[in-house]
Design a protein around this motif. Structure first.
Motif, PDB file in Angstrom:
ATOM      1  N   UNK A 214      55.122  -1.959  55.784  1.00 18.35           N
ATOM      2  CA  UNK A 214      55.645  -0.863  56.598  1.00 18.35           C
ATOM      3  C   UNK A 214      55.077  -0.973  58.009  1.00 18.35           C
ATOM      4  N   UNK A 215      55.907  -0.809  59.015  1.00 21.12           N
ATOM      5  CA  UNK A 215      55.482  -0.930  60.411  1.00 21.12           C
ATOM      6  C   UNK A 215      55.157   0.454  60.963  1.00 21.12           C
ATOM      7  N   UNK A 216      53.876   0.658  61.268  1.00 22.33           N
ATOM      8  CA  UNK A 216      53.439   1.906  61.893  1.00 22.33           C
ATOM      9  C   UNK A 216      52.628   1.546  63.128  1.00 22.33           C
ATOM     10  N   UNK A 217      53.010   2.112  64.272  1.00 27.55           N
ATOM     11  CA  UNK A 217      52.326   1.786  65.521  1.00 27.55           C
ATOM     12  C   UNK A 217      51.892   3.056  66.240  1.00 27.55           C
ATOM     13  N   UNK A 218      50.845   2.909  67.031  1.00 28.04           N
ATOM     14  CA  UNK A 218      50.396   3.969  67.937  1.00 28.04           C
ATOM     15  C   UNK A 218      50.585   3.447  69.351  1.00 28.04           C
ATOM     16  N   UNK A 219      51.382   4.135  70.132  1.00 27.39           N
ATOM     17  CA  UNK A 219      51.696   3.691  71.491  1.00 27.39           C
ATOM     18  C   UNK A 219      51.035   4.633  72.481  1.00 27.39           C
ATOM     19  N   UNK A 220      50.026   4.146  73.175  1.00 22.58           N
ATOM     20  CA  UNK A 220      49.348   4.942  74.198  1.00 22.58           C
ATOM     21  C   UNK A 220      50.084   4.777  75.520  1.00 22.58           C
ATOM     22  N   UNK A 221      50.600   5.857  76.082  1.00 24.33           N
ATOM     23  CA  UNK A 221      51.352   5.731  77.340  1.00 24.33           C
ATOM     24  C   UNK A 221      50.486   5.089  78.421  1.00 24.33           C
ATOM     25  N   UNK A 222      51.004   4.020  79.001  1.00 22.80           N
ATOM     26  CA  UNK A 222      50.307   3.358  80.099  1.00 22.80           C
ATOM     27  C   UNK A 222      51.201   3.452  81.326  1.00 22.80           C
ATOM     28  N   UNK A 223      52.106   2.497  81.438  1.00 22.86           N
ATOM     29  CA  UNK A 223      53.050   2.538  82.552  1.00 22.86           C
ATOM     30  C   UNK A 223      54.362   3.197  82.166  1.00 22.86           C
ATOM     31  N   UNK A 224      54.453   3.670  80.917  1.00 17.25           N
ATOM     32  CA  UNK A 224      55.688   4.297  80.443  1.00 17.25           C
ATOM     33  C   UNK A 224      55.397   5.731  80.019  1.00 17.25           C
ATOM     34  N   UNK A 225      56.367   6.611  80.217  1.00 18.17           N
ATOM     35  CA  UNK A 225      56.224   7.994  79.781  1.00 18.17           C
ATOM     36  C   UNK A 225      56.496   8.073  78.278  1.00 18.17           C
ATOM     37  N   UNK A 226      56.037   9.140  77.615  1.00 18.44           N
ATOM     38  CA  UNK A 226      56.371   9.306  76.191  1.00 18.44           C
ATOM     39  C   UNK A 226      57.871   9.273  75.924  1.00 18.44           C
ATOM     40  N   UNK A 227      58.665   9.804  76.855  1.00 25.10           N
ATOM     41  CA  UNK A 227      60.110   9.806  76.676  1.00 25.10           C
ATOM     42  C   UNK A 227      60.670   8.384  76.713  1.00 25.10           C
ATOM     43  N   UNK A 228      60.141   7.565  77.633  1.00 27.31           N
ATOM     44  CA  UNK A 228      60.598   6.182  77.718  1.00 27.31           C
ATOM     45  C   UNK A 228      60.198   5.389  76.481  1.00 27.31           C
ATOM     46  N   UNK A 229      58.987   5.639  75.975  1.00 21.63           N
ATOM     47  CA  UNK A 229      58.550   4.958  74.758  1.00 21.63           C
ATOM     48  C   UNK A 229      59.430   5.340  73.576  1.00 21.63           C
ATOM     49  N   UNK A 230      59.769   6.626  73.481  1.00 26.43           N
ATOM     50  CA  UNK A 230      60.605   7.087  72.373  1.00 26.43           C
ATOM     51  C   UNK A 230      62.001   6.485  72.452  1.00 26.43           C
ATOM     52  N   UNK A 231      62.559   6.405  73.663  1.00 23.34           N
ATOM     53  CA  UNK A 231      63.891   5.827  73.823  1.00 23.34           C
ATOM     54  C   UNK A 231      63.885   4.345  73.455  1.00 23.34           C
ATOM     55  N   UNK A 232      62.819   3.635  73.855  1.00 24.16           N
ATOM     56  CA  UNK A 232      62.728   2.216  73.514  1.00 24.16           C
ATOM     57  C   UNK A 232      62.595   2.021  72.010  1.00 24.16           C
ATOM     58  N   UNK A 233      61.859   2.910  71.355  1.00 28.59           N
ATOM     59  CA  UNK A 233      61.694   2.818  69.900  1.00 28.59           C
ATOM     60  C   UNK A 233      63.025   3.005  69.188  1.00 28.59           C
ATOM     61  N   UNK A 234      63.817   3.971  69.638  1.00 25.98           N
ATOM     62  CA  UNK A 234      65.109   4.224  68.998  1.00 25.98           C
ATOM     63  C   UNK A 234      66.075   3.058  69.210  1.00 25.98           C
ATOM     64  N   UNK A 235      65.941   2.353  70.335  1.00 25.30           N
ATOM     65  CA  UNK A 235      66.869   1.276  70.655  1.00 25.30           C
ATOM     66  C   UNK A 235      66.473  -0.062  70.052  1.00 25.30           C
ATOM     67  N   UNK A 236      65.231  -0.201  69.583  1.00 30.43           N
ATOM     68  CA  UNK A 236      64.763  -1.490  69.066  1.00 30.43           C
ATOM     69  C   UNK A 236      65.444  -1.809  67.737  1.00 30.43           C
ATOM     70  N   UNK A 237      66.037  -2.981  67.596  1.00 32.97           N
ATOM     71  CA  UNK A 237      66.747  -3.317  66.349  1.00 32.97           C
ATOM     72  C   UNK A 237      65.789  -3.614  65.209  1.00 32.97           C
ATOM     73  N   UNK A 238      66.293  -3.495  64.002  1.00 30.77           N
ATOM     74  CA  UNK A 238      65.561  -3.890  62.802  1.00 30.77           C
ATOM     75  C   UNK A 238      65.925  -5.331  62.441  1.00 30.77           C
ATOM     76  N   UNK A 239      64.971  -6.056  61.885  1.00 35.22           N
ATOM     77  CA  UNK A 239      65.257  -7.359  61.292  1.00 35.22           C
ATOM     78  C   UNK A 239      65.716  -7.097  59.859  1.00 35.22           C
ATOM     79  N   UNK A 240      67.017  -7.195  59.636  1.00 36.94           N
ATOM     80  CA  UNK A 240      67.590  -6.711  58.382  1.00 36.94           C
ATOM     81  C   UNK A 240      67.033  -7.413  57.146  1.00 36.94           C
ATOM     82  N   UNK A 241      66.640  -8.676  57.287  1.00 39.88           N
ATOM     83  CA  UNK A 241      66.211  -9.448  56.119  1.00 39.88           C
ATOM     84  C   UNK A 241      64.690  -9.569  56.017  1.00 39.88           C
ATOM     85  N   UNK A 242      63.966  -9.168  57.054  1.00 40.50           N
ATOM     86  CA  UNK A 242      62.541  -9.488  57.113  1.00 40.50           C
ATOM     87  C   UNK A 242      61.607  -8.333  56.790  1.00 40.50           C
TER      88      UNK A 242
END
Length: 437
Positions: free
Chosen positions: A78-106
């Protein structure tokens, strides 16, 4: 452990391949606003939920040349990450997370991300691929996770039924139906359509194609008195609230000639849908607008008959997959603005507490909106009713949509014998970070 794909999963794979975008486009984030954040307790709560539900550990695999569900015995990957905002806002991090594709077979088709806030607390984002989730399931899982976060040491409830077992049962039922002599007349009914559809196997990982954005948005809010009038009308006519709204919407489409109506989430119930999920586009039907637009009772009965026909009309599953591919191809044609997609659903409440302030769900005005000329989403939340219309500017104009909403208002007023005055506002659409636009 391996299970067959459910029929709904196979439909989604076929649709996404033919429509020209990857299945990973269907990412559904659920956003939890945590007042109190303890990383160890968050990880423990997530692991508890993932341990209980095999579907959250599921990935795609192949068995004997066919796609299947592969479920490992534990959730170690299971992939669980903690993202500490650096150069990105929490909103930008959340949007990037929603847009990141899944590796369907991996790996699993779900993951989690925590974005701590400097002032305390955090935002927890669970992202699911639609292949392993639906809106109702996401609400149930959110309720379980909130319960674990609020009471970390509480005893878990009994292990729920598993989705893979349901998929296996569903496949057996479809196979039994296809061997039944009672199915023969239905096969004959669809022979002509079958001849026109391409039965070739569709690939899974299709390269991303162009899906037009839905730029025009109209939000409609029903006042409390209007909702009461709609509810009375539904009760008097012996139909659901959904059928009342759907009747007006279907009849109103007469101002947009050539638009076909497509049923969606929580509208159609067919034997090929999994765990209460629509799957992609179970049925198409044309509305007898002269019937709907004339006598209200006859119009309601007409829509209800067609909805029931879609529910009860058993269709060979192979044909359903073929028709799904055909529909996907139609939607990506330049003139594909001929379709209107109608959704209706009610969000089940998720009880929050001292540690979890809010839970917000993904708004489905995403890829679906861009594929249709018109996308109507009717949502019942906390006793209120909203309707949001998304339209493509290259197939419909703002004037078209204004005429449509005026027509809906007139028809609902006639049906309810109540002067309904729709409150049109800028639609507040839930974004990946849990806020509204």
């Amino acid at each position: 452990m391996t299970y067959p794909l459910s029929c709904g999963q196979e439909l989604m794979l076929a649709f996404s391949a033919e429509a020209g975008f990857p299945v990973s486009t269907w990412n559904h984030p659920t956003v939890f606003d945590l007042r109190d954040y303890d990383e160890d307790e968050v990880r423990s709560a997530i692991r508890s939920v993932v341990d209980r539900h095999e579907v959250l550990r599921t990935r795609l695999g192949q068995l004997s040349g066919r796609h299947c569900q592969v479920v490992p015995g534990n959730c170690d990957d299971w992939v669980h990450r903690v993202a500490l905002p650096a150069n990105a806002t929490p909103e930008e991090l959340a949007a990037a997370e929603a847009a990141a594709p899944f590796a369907l077979y991996d790996g699993p088709l779900a993951r989690s991300l925590v974005v701590p806030r400097a002032e305390g607390g955090a935002r927890l984002i669970l992202t699911y691929n639609h292949l392993v989730s639906d809106r109702k399931s996401e609400a149930l899982l959110a309720g379980e996770l909130v319960a674990r976060l609020e009471s970390p040491h509480g005893a878990p409830s009994a292990r729920p039924p598993q989705f893979g077992a349901f998929a296996r049962w569903e496949r057996a039922e479809v196979s039994r139906y296809s061997r039944s002599t009672e199915a023969v007349p239905r096969w004959r009914d669809y022979e002509e359509l079958m001849r026109r559809l391409d039965p070739s196997a569709a690939p899974v990982q299709h390269p991303a194609g162009r899906v037009a954005d839905a730029r025009g948005l109209v939000g409609i809010r029903f006042a409390e008195a209007d909702l009461a009038a709609l509810t009375r009308c539904a009760k008097d006519q012996g139909v659901t609230l959904n059928v009342v709204v759907l009747t007006a919407f279907a009849a109103a489409l007469s101002v947009l000639p050539g638009i076909g109506l497509l049923l969606g989430e929580k509208t159609v119930r067919s034997p090929y849908r999994f765990a209460g999920t629509a799957g992609p586009f179970s049925d198409l039907w044309a509305v007898d607008r002269s019937e709907v637009d004339g006598d209200v009772a006859r119009g309601l009965a007409s829509v209800q008959r067609q909805v029931l026909r879609a529910i009860d009309g058993a269709m060979p599953f192979l044909l359903l997959v073929r028709r799904t591919r055909w529909l996907a191809r139609e939607l990506v044609r330049p003139e594909h603005g001929r379709w209107a997609f109608y959704q209706y659903f009610a969000d089940p409440p998720v009880r929050t507490g001292a540690r979890v302030a809010t839970v917000r769900f993904h708004d489905s005005f995403g890829v679906e909106s861009g594929m249709f000329g018109l996308h109507a989403q009717v949502q019942r939340v906390a006793g209120g009713l909203t309707m949001r219309l998304a339209h493509r500017l290259d197939t419909l104009t703002a004037r078209d949509v204004d005429a449509l909403t005026d027509r809906i208002q007139t028809l609902l007023s006639r049906m309810t014998e109540h002067a309904i005055d729709l409150d049109r506002t800028e639609p507040r659409l839930l974004t990946a970070d849990g806020h509204t636009d």
